[in-house]
Every structure is written in C-alpha cells, then in structure tokens.
Write an enzyme that holds these catalytic residues in place. Structure first.
Site, PDB file in Angstrom:
ATOM      1  N   LYS A 130     -38.983  -6.209   7.582  1.00 39.96           N
ATOM      2  CA  LYS A 130     -39.380  -7.517   7.058  1.00 39.96           C
ATOM      3  C   LYS A 130     -40.885  -7.557   6.860  1.00 39.96           C
ATOM      4  CE  LYS A 130     -39.973 -11.209   9.942  1.00 39.96           C
ATOM      5  NZ  LYS A 130     -39.567 -12.254  10.901  1.00 39.96           N
ATOM      6  N   ASP A 183     -31.480 -12.355  16.550  1.00 37.12           N
ATOM      7  CA  ASP A 183     -32.924 -12.569  16.617  1.00 37.12           C
ATOM      8  C   ASP A 183     -33.231 -13.385  17.865  1.00 37.12           C
ATOM      9  OD1 ASP A 183     -35.548 -12.325  15.846  1.00 37.12           O
ATOM     10  OD2 ASP A 183     -35.278 -13.242  13.876  1.00 37.12           O
ATOM     11  N   ARG A 234     -43.799 -10.512   6.550  1.00 36.20           N
ATOM     12  CA  ARG A 234     -44.058 -11.959   6.584  1.00 36.20           C
ATOM     13  C   ARG A 234     -45.165 -12.303   5.605  1.00 36.20           C
ATOM     14  NH1 ARG A 234     -42.638 -16.354   8.878  1.00 36.20           N
ATOM     15  NH2 ARG A 234     -41.205 -15.491  10.409  1.00 36.20           N
ATOM     16  N   GLY A 276     -52.135 -42.119  22.615  1.00 38.67           N
ATOM     17  CA  GLY A 276     -51.335 -40.896  22.554  1.00 38.67           C
ATOM     18  C   GLY A 276     -51.426 -40.026  23.795  1.00 38.67           C
ATOM     19  N   GLU A 277     -52.372 -40.304  24.691  1.00 37.92           N
ATOM     20  CA  GLU A 277     -52.470 -39.496  25.913  1.00 37.92           C
ATOM     21  C   GLU A 277     -51.223 -39.681  26.764  1.00 37.92           C
ATOM     22  OE1 GLU A 277     -55.953 -40.478  28.106  1.00 37.92           O
ATOM     23  OE2 GLU A 277     -57.327 -39.813  26.519  1.00 37.92           O
ATOM     24  N   ARG A 327     -45.137 -16.370  19.560  1.00 40.05           N
ATOM     25  CA  ARG A 327     -45.276 -15.493  18.391  1.00 40.05           C
ATOM     26  C   ARG A 327     -46.735 -15.168  18.092  1.00 40.05           C
ATOM     27  NH1 ARG A 327     -41.602 -18.264  13.871  1.00 40.05           N
ATOM     28  NH2 ARG A 327     -42.443 -20.146  14.840  1.00 40.05           N
ATOM     29  N   GLN A 328     -47.645 -15.930  18.681  1.00 37.68           N
ATOM     30  CA  GLN A 328     -49.076 -15.642  18.445  1.00 37.68           C
ATOM     31  C   GLN A 328     -49.551 -14.653  19.497  1.00 37.68           C
ATOM     32  OE1 GLN A 328     -51.698 -18.888  17.491  1.00 37.68           O
ATOM     33  NE2 GLN A 328     -50.002 -20.175  16.801  1.00 37.68           N
TER      34      GLN A 328
HETATM   35  C1  R5P Z   1     -40.452 -13.318  14.338  1.00 36.87           C
HETATM   36  O1  R5P Z   1     -40.696 -12.143  14.245  1.00 36.87           O
HETATM   37  C2  R5P Z   1     -39.299 -13.856  15.125  1.00 36.87           C
HETATM   38  O2  R5P Z   1     -38.651 -12.867  15.862  1.00 36.87           O
HETATM   39  C3  R5P Z   1     -38.296 -14.538  14.225  1.00 36.87           C
HETATM   40  O3  R5P Z   1     -37.707 -13.572  13.381  1.00 36.87           O
HETATM   41  C4  R5P Z   1     -38.958 -15.572  13.403  1.00 36.87           C
HETATM   42  O4  R5P Z   1     -39.890 -16.262  14.135  1.00 36.87           O
HETATM   43  C5  R5P Z   1     -37.972 -16.533  12.820  1.00 36.87           C
HETATM   44  O5  R5P Z   1     -38.678 -17.480  12.086  1.00 36.87           O
HETATM   45  P1  R5P Z   1     -38.104 -18.015  10.706  1.00 36.87           P
HETATM   46  O6  R5P Z   1     -36.728 -18.557  11.016  1.00 36.87           O
HETATM   47  O7  R5P Z   1     -39.063 -19.089  10.300  1.00 36.87           O
HETATM   48  O8  R5P Z   1     -38.080 -16.876   9.760  1.00 36.87           O
END
Ligand code: R5P
Length: 318
Positions: free
Chosen positions: A197, A223, A199, A44-45, A101-102
């Site tokens: 929102k 988005d 999560r 896999g390398e 996102r992290q």
């Molecule tokens: C997160 O805050 C991003 O801006 C997107 O809203 C998010 O990553 C979208 O991911 P999903 O389609 O899985 O909700």
C-alpha cells in the site's frame, strides 16, 4: 496497611469514553466500576473526579478514540486524579490508543505524536499501560513504563471460523499488517497474501502490488483498525482485479469508522465485517458489522496483572 500492599481487588475507574465496555469488564472482574464524574466548564475544559482510590490498585479504562483529543485529556486528568487521590498503582487501560499511527516522522518538521502522547500519559501518573492490537510495536518502545500489548486476534479468528463464508486466504492490506495476518493464518490454517500500500494522504491510499495466490479464493482481509476505510477499500478492489472470489471477510480490531468509511465499504462485496468493542460503535449506517467483545480479554489481563501473573498467552506475537 503494609507499604506496597493494596486494598483488596482491582479498582476499575471508568472514563466517559466507553461506559458499556467498562461495565462489561467490571462484570468479568466481578467488581463495580467507579464511574468518574466529569464536569465540563463553559470554555470546554474538563474536570474529572475519580472517586475514592486511596491505596488501591487502580485501572483507568479509557480508549482514546474520536473525539481523540477530548478523550486523551480526560484520560490524563483521570490518571492525575487517581495519583493525587493516593492510588497505590495506576494502570492506564487504553484498548484503542489514539496517535499510535504517528510512530515515525515522514517529513522534517513533523511532530512525533506517539512519543509525545506516551510521555504525557506517563507524566500524568500511569505506572503501566494496557493496549489492544496497537498500530505497531513502537508503542512498547516509546513508553517508559511497562506495556501489556493484548491481542484480539484469537477472539476475532474464532468468530471468523464460526461463520460463513469460509476464507481461503488471509490478506494483509499493507506491510504493517503482515504479523497480524500471520497470526490469523496460523490460527485458521490458511496461507497469507500481502498488499503493498502507498498512503497518499490521511484519507487516501493506493494498493499497488499483491504478493501471494488469491485467484478463486474467498479472502479474509485483516488490519489493526479501520478508520476512513481507504485501506480496506483499496485492498478489496485489488483482490477482485486479481481474481479473488467476490465474497470477502474483513476483520479489524478497532472499528473507528470515520468520514467516508460507510460510503467506501458499503458497495464492496464484503460478506462479513468483524470488529471488536474496543471503541463505542460509531457508524450506525454501515450494516452487517459483527462486534466481538474484548471485555473478557481485558478483564483477564487486569485480573492477572493485579495478581502478579504472566500474560503471555494474551499478548501480541512479536
Ligand atoms: C495503517 O497502516 C493502519 O494499519 C490501517 O491500515 C489504517 O490506519 C486504516 O486507516 P484507513 O481505514 O483510513 O485506511
């Protein structure tokens, strides 16, 4: 050759993550891409070879979408190959940056993925990074080298304007998308509404509140990315409950489309779904997706970076 001088023209090195985008960027630059040779060992390398880059101003084009870890490692090894091959300067062009996102830790004991990814990209040999609409402005803050944060909003907004339905309000599906929504709204001359929102997990979200008038209006939900489709699904369902017209447009820079994305988005009254080609098309079962190219945007940025020119009008608004 004088120290600091480059062999003529930018040298575009294309990983395997998105050859079609590399071709399109190369066409815009009027150069031939240097396709990397990537050998995969039985365990896999990966072992990439970047071709001849000595004394060149090199741009390694490699979005780190799914499979994220393979594409990330290929990018790192390509940067290393270019540096060891004597490149005069090496820019990582990562239209979609995985792990963006992290950018914060929500629990003690968690890793800070973006910071680690930034460190390894720089350690591998990147003198500079080019990204398109990353998840947040934290990307620029965590990289220790200059970052050019391009935006696809103008090309996506132009595509929205050119088609139907004509939206009456721009909707940010979470607080993180407000700046993006304001940019669309300014270009399209529309008001903004915002969803709050929450999560619940990597694949599950809940849309809890809506601020702004949407009754009777066709919404444009914007988005940075669509991954599992949960964010858009929750926002559209809330909009409908609040009386928005059942003819929604969705625009997102990165169409990652994993897992339940098609099943979630397919049944919704989404008349148009626009994404860019920052990633290869991953969800053939989702009909009606319009793909807008960022190849010219990236080519323009590379041309200007190579020529030492300003990028201001190509960048995300802060
Ligand atoms: C997160 O805050 C991003 O801006 C997107 O809203 C998010 O990553 C979208 O991911 P999903 O389609 O899985 O909700």
């Amino acid at each position: 050759m004088a120290p600091g001088a480059f062999e003529a023209g930018p040298r575009l090195v294309a990983g395997r993550a998105h050859p079609a985008l590399a071709e399109a960027v190369a066409t815009g630059l009027r150069v031939r891409p240097v396709p990397a040779q990537v050998e995969r060992f039985p365990d896999g390398e990966l072992r990439p070879t970047a071709g001849c880059v000595r004394d060149c101003d090199v741009y390694v084009l490699a979005p780190t979408g799914p499979p994220v870890n393979d594409n990330l490692v290929e990018l790192l090894l390509l940067l290393d190959a270019c540096r060891r091959g004597g490149a005069a300067r090496c820019t990582a062009v990562v239209p979609y940056l995985g792990y963006a996102r992290q950018d914060r830790r929500s629990h003690d004991g968690q890793a800070l993925g973006l910071r680690t990814v930034a460190d390894v990209i720089v350690a591998a040999g990147a003198d500079r990074l080019v990204v398109v609409d990353p998840h947040s402005s934290a990307v620029e803050a965590v990289f220790s080298v200059p970052v050019a944060t391009l935006t696809a909003v103008p090309v996506l907004a132009a595509a929205v304007r050119a088609g139907a339905p004509r939206p009456g309000v721009v909707v940010a599906p979470d607080l993180g998308a407000v700046k993006l929504a304001e940019h669309y709204a300014a270009l399209l001359g529309l008001p903004v509404a915002v969803v709050r929102k929450c999560r619940l997990s990597g694949a599950t979200v809940a849309a809890e509140e809506l601020v702004g008038a949407v009754t009777g209006l066709a919404a444009l939900v914007v988005d940075d990315m669509i991954s599992t489709g949960g964010t858009v699904e929750a926002a559209v369902q809330l909009l409908l409950r609040r009386g928005a017209a059942p003819e929604v447009t969705v625009a997102a820079t990165h169409g990652v489309f994993v897992g339940p994305a098609a099943a979630r988005l397919g049944p919704l009254p989404i008349r148009r779904l626009l994404v860019t080609d920052s990633l290869p098309r991953a969800e053939p079962s989702l009909p009606g997706v319009t793909v807008v190219s960022v190849a010219d945007l990236i080519a323009d940025a590379i041309r200007r970076l190579h020529g030492g020119q300003q990028l201001d009008d190509l960048l995300v608004r802060s």
